[in-house]
Design an enzyme around this catalytic site. Structure first.
Site, PDB file in Angstrom:
ATOM      1  N   GLN A  13       7.229  -5.671   6.163  1.00  0.00           N
ATOM      2  CA  GLN A  13       7.655  -7.077   6.250  1.00  0.00           C
ATOM      3  C   GLN A  13       8.235  -7.524   4.907  1.00  0.00           C
ATOM      4  O   GLN A  13       9.286  -8.161   4.854  1.00  0.00           O
ATOM      5  CB  GLN A  13       6.467  -7.972   6.572  1.00  0.00           C
ATOM      6  CG  GLN A  13       5.806  -7.725   7.901  1.00  0.00           C
ATOM      7  CD  GLN A  13       4.786  -8.809   8.174  1.00  0.00           C
ATOM      8  OE1 GLN A  13       5.156  -9.929   8.496  1.00  0.00           O
ATOM      9  NE2 GLN A  13       3.519  -8.486   8.045  1.00  0.00           N
ATOM     10  N   LEU A  14       7.529  -7.168   3.835  1.00  0.00           N
ATOM     11  CA  LEU A  14       7.990  -7.591   2.519  1.00  0.00           C
ATOM     12  C   LEU A  14       9.282  -6.873   2.119  1.00  0.00           C
ATOM     13  O   LEU A  14      10.201  -7.493   1.572  1.00  0.00           O
ATOM     14  CB  LEU A  14       6.888  -7.344   1.474  1.00  0.00           C
ATOM     15  CG  LEU A  14       7.241  -7.703   0.041  1.00  0.00           C
ATOM     16  CD1 LEU A  14       7.656  -9.177  -0.086  1.00  0.00           C
ATOM     17  CD2 LEU A  14       6.066  -7.401  -0.896  1.00  0.00           C
ATOM     18  N   ASP A  56       7.347   9.867   1.011  1.00  0.00           N
ATOM     19  CA  ASP A  56       6.149   9.808   1.850  1.00  0.00           C
ATOM     20  C   ASP A  56       4.908   9.702   0.963  1.00  0.00           C
ATOM     21  O   ASP A  56       4.539  10.658   0.271  1.00  0.00           O
ATOM     22  CB  ASP A  56       6.081  11.060   2.741  1.00  0.00           C
ATOM     23  CG  ASP A  56       4.883  11.024   3.681  1.00  0.00           C
ATOM     24  OD1 ASP A  56       4.099  10.052   3.629  1.00  0.00           O
ATOM     25  OD2 ASP A  56       4.732  11.976   4.464  1.00  0.00           O
ATOM     26  N   ALA A  80       2.113   0.308   2.347  1.00  0.00           N
ATOM     27  CA  ALA A  80       0.646   0.401   2.375  1.00  0.00           C
ATOM     28  C   ALA A  80       0.203   0.810   3.769  1.00  0.00           C
ATOM     29  O   ALA A  80       0.949   0.672   4.751  1.00  0.00           O
ATOM     30  CB  ALA A  80       0.012  -0.951   2.019  1.00  0.00           C
ATOM     31  N   TYR A  81      -1.011   1.307   3.837  1.00  0.00           N
ATOM     32  CA  TYR A  81      -1.682   1.508   5.120  1.00  0.00           C
ATOM     33  C   TYR A  81      -2.298   0.144   5.430  1.00  0.00           C
ATOM     34  O   TYR A  81      -3.301  -0.241   4.829  1.00  0.00           O
ATOM     35  CB  TYR A  81      -2.748   2.591   4.963  1.00  0.00           C
ATOM     36  CG  TYR A  81      -3.413   2.998   6.260  1.00  0.00           C
ATOM     37  CD1 TYR A  81      -3.196   4.261   6.800  1.00  0.00           C
ATOM     38  CD2 TYR A  81      -4.270   2.134   6.924  1.00  0.00           C
ATOM     39  CE1 TYR A  81      -3.811   4.640   7.982  1.00  0.00           C
ATOM     40  CE2 TYR A  81      -4.882   2.498   8.108  1.00  0.00           C
ATOM     41  CZ  TYR A  81      -4.646   3.759   8.635  1.00  0.00           C
ATOM     42  OH  TYR A  81      -5.260   4.126   9.808  1.00  0.00           O
ATOM     43  N   THR A  82      -1.675  -0.630   6.342  1.00  0.00           N
ATOM     44  CA  THR A  82      -2.062  -2.036   6.517  1.00  0.00           C
ATOM     45  C   THR A  82      -2.874  -2.315   7.790  1.00  0.00           C
ATOM     46  O   THR A  82      -3.237  -3.468   8.027  1.00  0.00           O
ATOM     47  CB  THR A  82      -0.810  -2.947   6.526  1.00  0.00           C
ATOM     48  OG1 THR A  82       0.105  -2.439   7.498  1.00  0.00           O
ATOM     49  CG2 THR A  82      -0.156  -3.021   5.174  1.00  0.00           C
ATOM     50  N   ASP A 122      -5.878 -10.206  -0.435  1.00  0.00           N
ATOM     51  CA  ASP A 122      -7.060 -11.092  -0.473  1.00  0.00           C
ATOM     52  C   ASP A 122      -8.320 -10.351   0.001  1.00  0.00           C
ATOM     53  O   ASP A 122      -9.431 -10.767  -0.291  1.00  0.00           O
ATOM     54  CB  ASP A 122      -6.814 -12.327   0.409  1.00  0.00           C
ATOM     55  CG  ASP A 122      -6.458 -11.984   1.848  1.00  0.00           C
ATOM     56  OD1 ASP A 122      -5.875 -10.896   2.076  1.00  0.00           O
ATOM     57  OD2 ASP A 122      -6.737 -12.774   2.753  1.00  0.00           O
ATOM     58  N   TYR A 145     -10.059  -0.864   4.126  1.00  0.00           N
ATOM     59  CA  TYR A 145      -8.737  -1.302   3.638  1.00  0.00           C
ATOM     60  C   TYR A 145      -8.892  -2.020   2.298  1.00  0.00           C
ATOM     61  O   TYR A 145      -8.205  -1.696   1.325  1.00  0.00           O
ATOM     62  CB  TYR A 145      -8.095  -2.218   4.689  1.00  0.00           C
ATOM     63  CG  TYR A 145      -6.872  -2.963   4.194  1.00  0.00           C
ATOM     64  CD1 TYR A 145      -5.633  -2.333   4.109  1.00  0.00           C
ATOM     65  CD2 TYR A 145      -6.952  -4.318   3.826  1.00  0.00           C
ATOM     66  CE1 TYR A 145      -4.513  -3.022   3.654  1.00  0.00           C
ATOM     67  CE2 TYR A 145      -5.841  -5.010   3.377  1.00  0.00           C
ATOM     68  CZ  TYR A 145      -4.623  -4.354   3.298  1.00  0.00           C
ATOM     69  OH  TYR A 145      -3.520  -5.036   2.843  1.00  0.00           O
TER      70      TYR A 145
HETATM   71  N1  LIG Z   1       0.181  -7.862   6.269  1.00  0.00           N
HETATM   72  C1  LIG Z   1      -0.694  -8.660   5.667  1.00  0.00           C
HETATM   73  O1  LIG Z   1      -1.242  -9.592   6.285  1.00  0.00           O
HETATM   74  C2  LIG Z   1      -1.044  -8.441   4.222  1.00  0.00           C
HETATM   75  C3  LIG Z   1      -2.034  -9.249   3.642  1.00  0.00           C
HETATM   76  C4  LIG Z   1      -2.349  -9.059   2.295  1.00  0.00           C
HETATM   77  C5  LIG Z   1      -1.686  -8.090   1.564  1.00  0.00           C
HETATM   78  N2  LIG Z   1      -0.744  -7.310   2.158  1.00  0.00           N
HETATM   79  C6  LIG Z   1      -0.083  -6.271   1.361  1.00  0.00           C
HETATM   80  O2  LIG Z   1       1.285  -6.623   1.250  1.00  0.00           O
HETATM   81  C7  LIG Z   1       2.084  -5.434   1.182  1.00  0.00           C
HETATM   82  C8  LIG Z   1       3.181  -5.512   2.226  1.00  0.00           C
HETATM   83  O3  LIG Z   1       2.564  -5.622   3.508  1.00  0.00           O
HETATM   84  P1  LIG Z   1       3.449  -5.725   4.840  1.00  0.00           P
HETATM   85  O4  LIG Z   1       2.658  -6.500   5.835  1.00  0.00           O
HETATM   86  O5  LIG Z   1       4.829  -6.154   4.474  1.00  0.00           O
HETATM   87  O6  LIG Z   1       3.459  -4.200   5.290  1.00  0.00           O
HETATM   88  P2  LIG Z   1       3.774  -3.658   6.774  1.00  0.00           P
HETATM   89  O7  LIG Z   1       4.812  -4.499   7.402  1.00  0.00           O
HETATM   90  O8  LIG Z   1       2.500  -3.420   7.490  1.00  0.00           O
HETATM   91  O9  LIG Z   1       4.437  -2.249   6.462  1.00  0.00           O
HETATM   92  C9  LIG Z   1       3.733  -1.201   5.868  1.00  0.00           C
HETATM   93  C10 LIG Z   1       4.759  -0.335   5.181  1.00  0.00           C
HETATM   94  O10 LIG Z   1       4.110   0.780   4.583  1.00  0.00           O
HETATM   95  C11 LIG Z   1       4.875   1.928   4.918  1.00  0.00           C
HETATM   96  N3  LIG Z   1       4.072   3.141   4.907  1.00  0.00           N
HETATM   97  C12 LIG Z   1       2.926   3.382   5.575  1.00  0.00           C
HETATM   98  N4  LIG Z   1       2.546   4.659   5.352  1.00  0.00           N
HETATM   99  C13 LIG Z   1       3.482   5.206   4.523  1.00  0.00           C
HETATM  100  C14 LIG Z   1       3.657   6.489   3.948  1.00  0.00           C
HETATM  101  N5  LIG Z   1       2.813   7.512   4.187  1.00  0.00           N
HETATM  102  N6  LIG Z   1       4.710   6.698   3.137  1.00  0.00           N
HETATM  103  C15 LIG Z   1       5.600   5.703   2.900  1.00  0.00           C
HETATM  104  N7  LIG Z   1       5.509   4.479   3.433  1.00  0.00           N
HETATM  105  C16 LIG Z   1       4.454   4.235   4.240  1.00  0.00           C
HETATM  106  C17 LIG Z   1       5.381   1.651   6.325  1.00  0.00           C
HETATM  107  O11 LIG Z   1       6.416   2.537   6.642  1.00  0.00           O
HETATM  108  P3  LIG Z   1       6.700   2.958   8.193  1.00  0.00           P
HETATM  109  O12 LIG Z   1       7.506   1.831   8.772  1.00  0.00           O
HETATM  110  O13 LIG Z   1       7.456   4.233   8.073  1.00  0.00           O
HETATM  111  O14 LIG Z   1       5.358   3.114   8.847  1.00  0.00           O
HETATM  112  C18 LIG Z   1       5.827   0.211   6.144  1.00  0.00           C
HETATM  113  O15 LIG Z   1       7.075   0.151   5.486  1.00  0.00           O
HETATM  114  C19 LIG Z   1       1.102  -4.272   1.348  1.00  0.00           C
HETATM  115  O16 LIG Z   1       0.734  -3.813   0.093  1.00  0.00           O
HETATM  116  C20 LIG Z   1      -0.104  -4.904   2.004  1.00  0.00           C
HETATM  117  O17 LIG Z   1      -1.296  -4.204   1.700  1.00  0.00           O
HETATM  118  C21 LIG Z   1      -0.410  -7.472   3.462  1.00  0.00           C
END
Ligand SMILES: NC(=O)c1ccc[n+]([C@@H]2O[C@H](COP(=O)([O-])OP(=O)(O)OC[C@H]3O[C@@H](n4cnc5c(N)ncnc54)[C@H](OP(=O)(O)O)[C@@H]3O)[C@@H](O)[C@H]2O)c1
Length: 315
Positions: A13-14, A56, A80-82, A122, A145
């Site tokens: 998303q980011l 990767d 991240a693994y989210t 958070d 997580y």
């Molecule tokens: N989502 C939330 O509510 C939330 C809340 C707090 C903090 N955050 C943090 O904010 C950041 C961005 O979150 P987001 O929600 O934008 O993420 P997201 O949409 O869930 O996407 C996760 C990303 O990580 C990639 N990824 C997963 N495994 C991977 C691997 N082995 N190698 C390379 N890339 C890999 C995915 O790629 P693929 O598309 O190929 O799977 C995808 O681009 C993360 O650090 C997350 O921990 C998120």
């Protein structure tokens, strides 16, 4: 001189929100999210966006091979693994992607003198606070997580490349999977929907977080300061998932009866903190940063969802 910026996690998303803003900035010469925000000039920045096909994070030797051949001034880690529940079932994989890979990124950033922007969560907190969490408050994650994200922070702080850790919460956007898109889908399919009302946090529009990331680059990435620091950035305001769902349904006039339930009733695999509002005062001292209420950001996101996927609310 051109600054080369690497965005890891282009499909996140980011990552997609950063691509959107960078595209807009190049189109208009500078980035201005709204009339109130300061224009950020991205002239002189050259962005590369990579996904897991190129880098990767589950493969340590692939990470070393990539950075042996490529060097950047700024590295933004959005990957991240989210999946919070699935992380309980695959803790080693979550640990590899969220912690060990980040440790490698920090080592390469230190070696290459790159500025590392790492995004954390958070969920490093246990949710027992009675006021918004400060960057200096003691983390105590209550799920796998959160533990893996905390270890990533500790690795970054220990290795100490130039850079920042930005903790955020409850991300939503027009891209990928998130609570807003799930509510839009379920809201038109069901007559009633039970949503957890005893977890409180700050919904954060990924576009607004992306703007904060670009502000950090514009204002701090060139400074010679060598200490990695933690910042909090979320949209303003706090609510429960139930309140959040209610706002989505009201704004989209979705006729679905919401029922508040407890976390215990919902019985997710992973425990979640009850209250994770983050104090944003530190990041707001950086010049020109925009922080708007989550409701205002949600309204914009719903419009964007209609643009990106017009069928989302009509199926
Ligand atoms: N989502 C939330 O509510 C939330 C809340 C707090 C903090 N955050 C943090 O904010 C950041 C961005 O979150 P987001 O929600 O934008 O993420 P997201 O949409 O869930 O996407 C996760 C990303 O990580 C990639 N990824 C997963 N495994 C991977 C691997 N082995 N190698 C390379 N890339 C890999 C995915 O790629 P693929 O598309 O190929 O799977 C995808 O681009 C993360 O650090 C997350 O921990 C998120």
């Amino acid at each position: 001189m051109t600054n080369r910026i690497l965005v890891v996690g282009k499909t996140s998303q980011l990552g997609q929100s950063l691509q959107k803003l960078v595209g807009q900035a190049y189109h208009k010469q500078a980035l201005r999210l709204c009339e109130r925000s300061e224009a950020i000039s991205l002239a002189g920045y050259d962005f590369s966006f990579v996904g897991r096909d190129t880098l990767d994070l589950a493969n340590p030797s692939a990470i070393d091979a990539f950075f042996t051949h490529h060097r950047f001034d700024v590295v933004i880690n959005c990957a991240a693994y989210t999946n919070v529940d699935q992380a309980e079932l695959e803790p080693e994989l979550a640990n590899q992607i969220n912690y060990l890979a980040v440790k490698q990124l920090a080592k390469w950033a230190k070696l290459h003198k790159s500025f590392l922007i790492h995004i954390s969560s958070d969920y490093v907190f246990d949710g027992t606070a009675t006021r918004p969490y400060l960057e200096s408050d003691l983390p105590n994650p209550i799920n796998c997580y959160g533990q893996s994200k905390l270890k990533s922070e500790q690795a970054c702080l220990f290795i100490n490349p130039r850079g920042v850790i930005i903790r955020t919460s409850w991300l939503f956007s027009e891209f990928g999977h998130n609570f807003v898109k799930t509510m839009l889908r379920l809201g038109v399919m069901r007559e009633t929907l039970a949503v957890v009302s005893d977890q409180l946090g700050s919904p954060t529009y990924a576009t607004d977080l992306a703007q904060a990331v670009l502000s950090v680059i514009a204002h701090t990435a060139k400074s010679a300061s060598s200490n990695m620091e933690i910042y909090h950035f979320t949209n303003a305001g706090v609510c429960s998932w139930y309140d959040f769902a209610q706002a989505i349904f009201e704004l989209k006039a979705i006729d679905c009866q919401l029922k508040p339930i407890t976390s215990e009733d919902y019985a997710a695999i992973a425990k979640r903190p009850a209250y994770t509002e983050l104090n944003n005062a530190k990041i707001m001292r950086l010049p020109g940063l925009l922080r708007r209420p989550w409701q205002e950001a949600l309204t914009e996101c719903l419009t964007e969802i209609n643009h990106v996927n017009p069928s989302t609310t009509t199926q």
